[in-house]
Design a protein around this motif. Structure first.
Motif: not given
Ligand code: NAI
Length: 328
Positions: A12, A15, A300, A304, A308
């Motif tokens: 993580e 990100s 993946d 992400d 976010e």
């Protein structure tokens, strides 16, 4: 905003670095899962970021409230690990990430269903020890099965669509019918779904109303040899009742990515320890049970999205006091 993120995995970090710049946060990352024992680390932070494996119970929330934390952003979809009432009492705003790629979970549900239906886990274990025999590996085909979906929301619908390619009969149950799902399934009441399904796939959140939905009584209503697939939450199933069903043969197979008491076990390596959870140990011994360590979400794309959208929610809270992903 000063944010502390708990339970951060190495995958993580990139990100977090990218989106903390975009959303203008100063984020401290820590590896440990959140719980009352380490809530004190949130001193001096306005926002706390957690995952579904963190214990944001009454004590944990009270502790961060005393430290002045204003926002609690989960990077997961499920919020059953968060005491929302206590958060409300202390005016801590909570958000989740409901809209990350549903395909992460739907594609996984198809995968583990096929693994159980075709005994793929057994075949892999055998080949590992050079046993190339076929005995006991015969499976059956999805096109001749009725699959019942409990929960036809975002993930349920994506899973229904994925299964629709196999030509089986699809039925569903939800508290609220989904118009798009009706293109693929026939809605039934819960008892009818139990009675008619060869495979039951769970896609509803865990709530006080459906805690242990799969229990001795509901199992008795199911078809002999039913396969149960759970990519939702462990608390939807009474694990001891599952053992009874598996022992009698009433349950023909179980594929589950979740377990009620998974916190502290799943997502870490216990190869050198003796598991104290006898129910889990027993379940792991059945040849027709497939356990995965709560990683249906783990693609993946989804990871992400989870980082976010949780940082975006904290930014929305800071600017407007509201977030589109606020959980009330
Ligand atoms: P959603 O909110 O889009 O859909 C959930 C559906 O379940 C809704 O249509 C709702 O009406 C229905 N529902 C609620 N209570 C019900 C009940 N008692 N009986 C039948 N239906 C009921 O949520 P989404 O995104 O589809 O996620 C579903 C669940 O999947 C999450 O709550 C979470 O627990 C689980 N999940 C598991 C993951 C994993 O890695 N294994 C990852 C992401 C989510």
């Amino acid at each position: 905003m000063k944010v502390i993120a708990y339970a951060v995995r190495p995958d993580e970090i990139a990100s977090f670095e990218e989106y903390s710049k975009i959303y203008n946060h100063n984020v401290t990352l820590i590896k440990e899962s959140f719980g009352p024992h380490n809530a004190h680390l949130a001193e001096g932070f306005y926002g706390v970021s957690i995952l579904g494996n963190c214990k944001a119970n009454k004590e944990g929330i009270e502790a961060i409230a005393k430290l002045g934390v204003k926002y609690l952003a989960s990077r997961s979809a499920g919020v059953n690990n968060i005491d929302l009432e206590t958060a409300k009492k202390y005016d801590i705003k909570v958000s989740n990430v409901p809209a990350y790629s549903p395909n992460a979970v739907s594609e996984f549900a198809v995968g583990i269903t096929l693994c159980v239906l075709r005994n793929i886990q057994q075949a892999i274990r055998r080949v590992d020890v050079q046993n190339f025999g076929l005995s006991g590996l015969m499976g059956s085909e999805l096109r001749n099965k009725t699959i019942g979906f409990i929960g036809t929301g975002r993930i349920g619908l994506a899973t229904i669509k994925a299964f629709s390619g196999f030509s089986g009969k699809l039925i569903g149950y939800d508290l609220y019918e989904n118009e798009e799902a009706k293109k693929y399934i026939e809605y039934k009441n819960l008892d009818e779904l139990f009675a008619k399904s060869d495979i039951i796939s769970l896609h509803c959140p865990l709530t006080p109303e459906n805690y242990h939905l799969i229990n001795k009584e509901s199992i008795a209503k199911m078809k002999d040899g039913v396969i149960i697939v759970n990519t939702a939450r462990g608390g939807l199933m009474n694990a001891e009742d599952l053992i009874g069903g598996l022992e009698s043969g009433k349950i023909g197979g179980l594929a589950t990515d979740v377990y009620e008491n998974e916190v502290g076990i799943f997502h870490s390596d216990h190869r050198n320890s003796i598991l104290e959870d006898d129910v889990l140990v027993r379940l792991l011994k059945f040849p027709n049970v497939l356990f995965t360590p709560h990683y249906a979400f783990y693609t993946d794309e989804a990871v992400d999205n989870m980082v976010e959208y949780s940082l975006e929610s904290l930014s929305e809270f800071e600017k407007t006091g509201k977030s589109k992903n606020e959980v009330k």
